[in-house]
Design a protein around this motif. Structure first.
Motif, mmCIF file in Angstrom:
data_model
loop_
_atom_site.group_PDB
_atom_site.id
_atom_site.type_symbol
_atom_site.label_atom_id
_atom_site.label_comp_id
_atom_site.label_asym_id
_atom_site.label_seq_id
_atom_site.Cartn_x
_atom_site.Cartn_y
_atom_site.Cartn_z
ATOM 1 N N ALA A 370 0.831 -1.211 0.000
ATOM 2 C CA ALA A 370 0.000 0.000 0.000
ATOM 3 C C ALA A 370 0.862 1.256 0.000
ATOM 4 N N HIS A 371 1.947 1.234 0.792
ATOM 5 C CA HIS A 371 2.863 2.387 0.791
ATOM 6 C C HIS A 371 3.504 2.579 -0.581
ATOM 7 N N LEU A 372 4.033 1.500 -1.144
ATOM 8 C CA LEU A 372 4.732 1.595 -2.425
ATOM 9 C C LEU A 372 3.788 1.957 -3.559
ATOM 10 N N PHE A 373 2.544 1.562 -3.469
ATOM 11 C CA PHE A 373 1.528 1.915 -4.460
ATOM 12 C C PHE A 373 1.396 3.432 -4.579
ATOM 13 N N LEU A 374 1.526 4.138 -3.462
ATOM 14 C CA LEU A 374 1.368 5.602 -3.464
ATOM 15 C C LEU A 374 2.473 6.289 -4.259
ATOM 16 N N ASN A 375 3.659 5.661 -4.321
ATOM 17 C CA ASN A 375 4.701 6.093 -5.240
ATOM 18 C C ASN A 375 5.073 7.564 -5.069
ATOM 19 N N GLY A 376 5.636 7.860 -3.912
ATOM 20 C CA GLY A 376 6.043 9.241 -3.671
ATOM 21 C C GLY A 376 6.491 9.390 -2.239
ATOM 22 N N THR A 377 6.105 10.484 -1.609
ATOM 23 C CA THR A 377 6.453 10.737 -0.209
ATOM 24 C C THR A 377 6.008 9.579 0.684
ATOM 25 N N GLY A 378 4.816 9.066 0.427
ATOM 26 C CA GLY A 378 4.266 7.993 1.250
ATOM 27 C C GLY A 378 4.969 6.670 1.083
ATOM 28 N N GLY A 379 5.864 6.552 0.096
ATOM 29 C CA GLY A 379 6.591 5.318 -0.123
ATOM 30 C C GLY A 379 7.996 5.332 0.418
ATOM 31 N N GLN A 380 8.390 6.406 1.122
ATOM 32 C CA GLN A 380 9.731 6.522 1.691
ATOM 33 C C GLN A 380 9.616 6.502 3.215
ATOM 34 N N THR A 381 10.286 5.545 3.818
ATOM 35 C CA THR A 381 10.061 5.278 5.239
ATOM 36 C C THR A 381 10.222 6.517 6.109
ATOM 37 N N HIS A 382 11.314 7.259 5.952
ATOM 38 C CA HIS A 382 11.577 8.387 6.849
ATOM 39 C C HIS A 382 10.643 9.568 6.586
ATOM 40 N N LEU A 383 9.970 9.586 5.416
ATOM 41 C CA LEU A 383 9.096 10.702 5.064
ATOM 42 C C LEU A 383 7.611 10.348 5.072
ATOM 43 N N SER A 384 7.285 9.059 5.067
ATOM 44 C CA SER A 384 5.922 8.616 4.754
ATOM 45 C C SER A 384 4.806 9.272 5.564
ATOM 46 N N PRO A 385 4.970 9.572 6.857
ATOM 47 C CA PRO A 385 3.836 10.198 7.571
ATOM 48 C C PRO A 385 3.508 11.611 7.086
ATOM 49 N N ASN A 386 4.402 12.231 6.316
ATOM 50 C CA ASN A 386 4.080 13.547 5.764
ATOM 51 C C ASN A 386 2.841 13.503 4.880
ATOM 52 N N ASP A 387 2.626 12.377 4.204
ATOM 53 C CA ASP A 387 1.414 12.208 3.404
ATOM 54 C C ASP A 387 0.312 11.746 4.349
ATOM 55 N N PRO A 388 -0.781 12.504 4.468
ATOM 56 C CA PRO A 388 -1.819 12.149 5.449
ATOM 57 C C PRO A 388 -2.465 10.792 5.193
ATOM 58 N N ILE A 389 -2.274 10.221 3.998
ATOM 59 C CA ILE A 389 -2.789 8.873 3.747
ATOM 60 C C ILE A 389 -2.159 7.882 4.714
ATOM 61 N N PHE A 390 -0.950 8.182 5.189
ATOM 62 C CA PHE A 390 -0.257 7.329 6.155
ATOM 63 C C PHE A 390 -1.169 6.985 7.332
ATOM 64 N N VAL A 391 -1.899 7.969 7.824
ATOM 65 C CA VAL A 391 -2.751 7.773 9.002
ATOM 66 C C VAL A 391 -3.812 6.717 8.713
ATOM 67 N N LEU A 392 -4.495 6.849 7.587
ATOM 68 C CA LEU A 392 -5.590 5.941 7.248
ATOM 69 C C LEU A 392 -5.079 4.561 6.844
ATOM 70 N N LEU A 393 -3.910 4.513 6.240
ATOM 71 C CA LEU A 393 -3.290 3.234 5.892
ATOM 72 C C LEU A 393 -2.946 2.456 7.157
ATOM 73 N N HIS A 394 -2.418 3.156 8.151
ATOM 74 C CA HIS A 394 -1.996 2.474 9.367
ATOM 75 C C HIS A 394 -3.152 2.174 10.315
ATOM 76 N N THR A 395 -4.235 2.931 10.283
ATOM 77 C CA THR A 395 -5.386 2.549 11.095
ATOM 78 C C THR A 395 -5.973 1.235 10.572
ATOM 79 N N PHE A 396 -5.971 1.034 9.255
ATOM 80 C CA PHE A 396 -6.460 -0.236 8.719
ATOM 81 C C PHE A 396 -5.501 -1.381 9.062
ATOM 82 N N THR A 397 -4.204 -1.114 9.004
ATOM 83 C CA THR A 397 -3.224 -2.124 9.415
ATOM 84 C C THR A 397 -3.448 -2.502 10.874
ATOM 85 N N ASP A 398 -3.718 -1.507 11.713
ATOM 86 C CA ASP A 398 -3.989 -1.763 13.128
ATOM 87 C C ASP A 398 -5.299 -2.536 13.307
ATOM 88 N N ALA A 399 -6.285 -2.260 12.455
ATOM 89 C CA ALA A 399 -7.555 -2.996 12.522
ATOM 90 C C ALA A 399 -7.329 -4.482 12.246
#
Length: 525
Positions: A370-399
């Motif tokens: 899912a991170h790599l699909f976003l292909n940008g800021t959200g696909g780089q580990t040290h930067l990924s939370p800058n893209d707000p999609i990170f929050v929704l991606l990880h709430t589903f992972t937590d679910a």
């Protein structure tokens, strides 16, 4: 890219990351003590006078970690947080926070004895107004200075000014603090001037703590936003990324931002997120100079969903079947408790194994995909939370994590106590949360112990061919039995002289002893 037995039956302590503003004075850091008073009164450390808590020594994990990190004493994050503080508040009962002035997650009220209903929902099923409110809240968090927390901008050995009268800490906004916390957990170890930084370290990914670390990371943001909004029921929504689609359904201007018409790697100017700027971009500086990311923002968020033509496997999101297969795995984690583990639920949901659990160095699945699909800021580990999609991606992972816990009821013993990568042992204090909180304290069922639930319709496994054939045979047999029974009844009915045959003939119609005796006397006459 992440026990105390008592906590299974109660609510977990509220922790932040980095340190409270009150504690980061030259005197506070030299003393190693961070035990503020919730009332600011003297002689009331941690609310001791009202029974809220007490100031105690920090406990750190002393068990051996895995071989991935061979150094000792080179990184401020080892034996976290003792490089900075060795005394902190330990709160009683339902109280929590760095000064025991708050309530544990899921509780509210003056005495922290009232339960709060926090429900995380699918963002695609929210009303237009609910969606707008969430976007507004996220943007407000991006622009609101955190009321309690500051971040260090230097390693500990450089944290004091030349004359020792000042320390290198900065204010930061609520959402940028969320970003910074993630960056701080994944950064390389600085080895000294002229030496390459050591990259074989990650306190929040590629190990058992991946799920527990990110779970608390989300709780931290959710609680900060609840406080900001004055709404203890505010809940972070989730993005069900397991659709098998090559389209990003939440990448619309009313949600997380559509693609820009002028830049295929940018966000539409109609979205507020096109105005967001990225934190912690200067990786080369951090690694060569040994500095730490500060609160300075850089360029815009970059995103091009399914746009990585060089890697076709990341141009499509995970399938619903991937969730089914992952949840079927019985073992939480397996040696070496790393990104090479097989038949490990943790390594599979993190995305280094195929959905069925077998490790494959080529595969990227579920969370990673899912991170790599976003292909940008959200696909780089040290930067990924800058893209707000990170929050929704990880709430589903937590679910998914919470569903696994509820289905398998594993107990704390299945979480590795030692030999996991540094930061990932059961009782390691997760970096850089404060007051200290261990991985074990997040290895609990969320509804019972953390005060939140998910509304999710989980995919179900389709019937196999053999199951379908078995069901068909059973149905056919039942139909034959029913039809046969009907035919027999009809034939017997029409074979009676009167067309109808009584169910009970005369010699059966005696329901009492009196009737039986009367009948007997008549036969004697």
């Amino acid at each position: 890219m992440w026990w105390r037995v008592l906590l299974v039956c109660t609510y977990v302590v509220v922790t932040q990351g980095q340190f409270p503003r009150q504690c980061v004075t030259p005197e506070g850091l030299r003393s190693g003590t961070c035990c503020p008073s919730p009332t600011s009164r003297a002689n009331d450390e941690c609310g001791f006078s009202t029974g809220r808590g007490r100031c105690t020594l920090v406990a750190v994990d002393g068990r051996p970690h895995g071989p991935q990190y061979p150094h000792s004493g080179r990184d401020d994050r080892e034996r976290w947080p003792q490089r900075f503080f060795n005394r902190t508040c330990r709160c009683n009962d339902n109280f929590s926070g760095y000064h025991c002035g708050r309530c544990k997650h899921g509780l509210t009220g003056p005495n922290c004895d009232r339960r709060v209903n926090v429900v995380r929902r699918n963002i695609m099923q929210m009303s237009p107004e609910e969606k707008r409110a969430f976007v507004r809240a996220m943007d407000r968090a991006k622009r609101t200075i955190h009321p309690d927390i500051v971040i260090c901008t230097r390693r500990y050995e450089e944290i004091f000014s030349t004359d020792g009268s000042n320390v290198q800490f900065e204010n930061i906004t609520i959402y940028n603090f969320f970003v910074w916390t993630h960056y701080y957990s994944v950064g390389k170890t600085y080895m000294g001037h002229g030496q390459d930084s050591f990259g074989g370290v990650d306190f929040s990914h590629e190990g058992p703590g991946f799920l527990t670390w990110h779970r608390f990371h989300l709780l931290q943001l959710e609680r900060d936003m609840q406080d900001m909004l004055g709404d203890p029921t505010f809940a972070l929504p989730y993005w069900n990324f397991a659709t098998g689609s090559s389209e990003c359904d939440i990448c619309t201007d009313d949600l997380l931002g559509a693609r820009s018409s002028f830049d295929m790697n940018g966000i539409s100017s109609n979205s507020v997120f096109s105005q967001w700027r990225v934190l912690c971009e200067s990786v080369e500086e951090y690694e060569t100079l040994g500095t730490v990311c500060n609160s300075t923002e850089g360029g815009p968020i970059r995103r091009n969903p399914a746009g990585n033509v060089a890697r076709p496997m990341v141009q499509k999101l995970p399938e619903p079947q991937d969730i089914i297969d992952c949840l079927d795995l019985n073992t939480f984690d397996t040696p070496p408790y790393y990104s090479t583990s097989s038949r490990s639920f943790r390594n599979t949901i993190e995305g280094y194994s195929a959905p069925q659990g077998e490790y494959d160095p080529v595969v990227r699945s579920l969370h990673n995909l899912a991170h790599l699909f976003l292909n940008g800021t959200g696909g780089q580990t040290h930067l990924s939370p800058n893209d707000p999609i990170f929050v929704l991606l990880h709430t589903f992972t937590d679910a998914i994590f919470d569903e696994w816990l509820q289905r398998h009821s594993p107990g704390t013993a299945v979480y590795p106590e030692e030999n996991a990568p540094i930061g990932h042992n059961r009782h390691f204090n997760m970096v850089p949360f404060w007051p200290p909180i261990t991985n074990a304290e997040m290895f609990v069922s969320a509804p019972e112990a953390l005060g939140y639930t998910y509304e999710v319709e989980w995919p179900t496994r389709p019937f196999t061919l053999s199951e379908i054939l078995t069901i068909a045979i059973v149905v056919v047999v039942l139909v034959v039995i029913v039809v046969g029974g009907v035919i027999v009844c009809v034939v017997r009915a029409y074979s009676s002289p009167d067309g109808l045959e009584p169910l009970l003939r005369d010699h059966y119609r005696r329901y009492s002893e009196e009737e039986r005796l009367v009948g007997q006397s008549k036969s004697e006459i």
